[in-house]
Design a protein around this motif. Structure first.
Motif, PDB file in Angstrom:
ATOM      1  N   GLU A 102      40.827  37.128  44.734  1.00  0.00           N
ATOM      2  CA  GLU A 102      41.324  37.408  43.221  1.00  0.00           C
ATOM      3  C   GLU A 102      40.737  36.335  42.434  1.00  0.00           C
ATOM      4  O   GLU A 102      40.752  34.942  42.827  1.00  0.00           O
ATOM      5  CB  GLU A 102      42.505  37.705  43.037  1.00  0.00           C
ATOM      6  N   THR A 152      39.607  44.968  38.736  1.00  0.00           N
ATOM      7  CA  THR A 152      38.864  45.065  40.085  1.00  0.00           C
ATOM      8  C   THR A 152      39.904  44.851  41.339  1.00  0.00           C
ATOM      9  O   THR A 152      40.079  45.375  42.196  1.00  0.00           O
ATOM     10  CB  THR A 152      37.814  44.391  40.229  1.00  0.00           C
ATOM     11  N   GLY A 190      35.344  39.693  42.713  1.00  0.00           N
ATOM     12  CA  GLY A 190      35.816  40.513  41.516  1.00  0.00           C
ATOM     13  C   GLY A 190      34.450  40.867  40.719  1.00  0.00           C
ATOM     14  O   GLY A 190      33.352  40.957  41.307  1.00  0.00           O
TER      15      GLY A 190
END
Length: 78
Positions: free
Chosen positions: A35, A46, A13
């Motif tokens: 994530e 993002t 990210g």
């Protein structure tokens, strides 16, 4: 990116990662996105953007599978 010619981009990210992932995808490269561990109940910006085209998308909390149904959960990175 243009100098190294990676086949795969792995990202956890940060907003600066999105353009790199997008450009890599345009060049036909594989995108693996993890994530953020800090995201338990909602999406990161993002993650939300990259989820649409990532080849593999991993979440670090099982609760996040409700938010990203096509993601995979295999535990945390830590």
């Amino acid at each position: 990116f243009l100098k190294e010619h990676p086949d795969i981009i792995i990202s956890t990210g940060a907003g600066a990662a999105y353009p790199t992932c997008r450009i890599a995808k345009l060049f036909g490269k594989k995108i693996i996105y993890i994530e953020s561990f800090a995201k338990i109940n909602d999406k990161s910006k993002t993650g939300e953007l990259v989820y649409k085209f990532a080849d593999k998308f991993y979440v670090q909390w099982p609760e996040m599978l409700e938010i990203y149904p096509k993601a995979e959960y295999h535990g945390t990175v830590y």
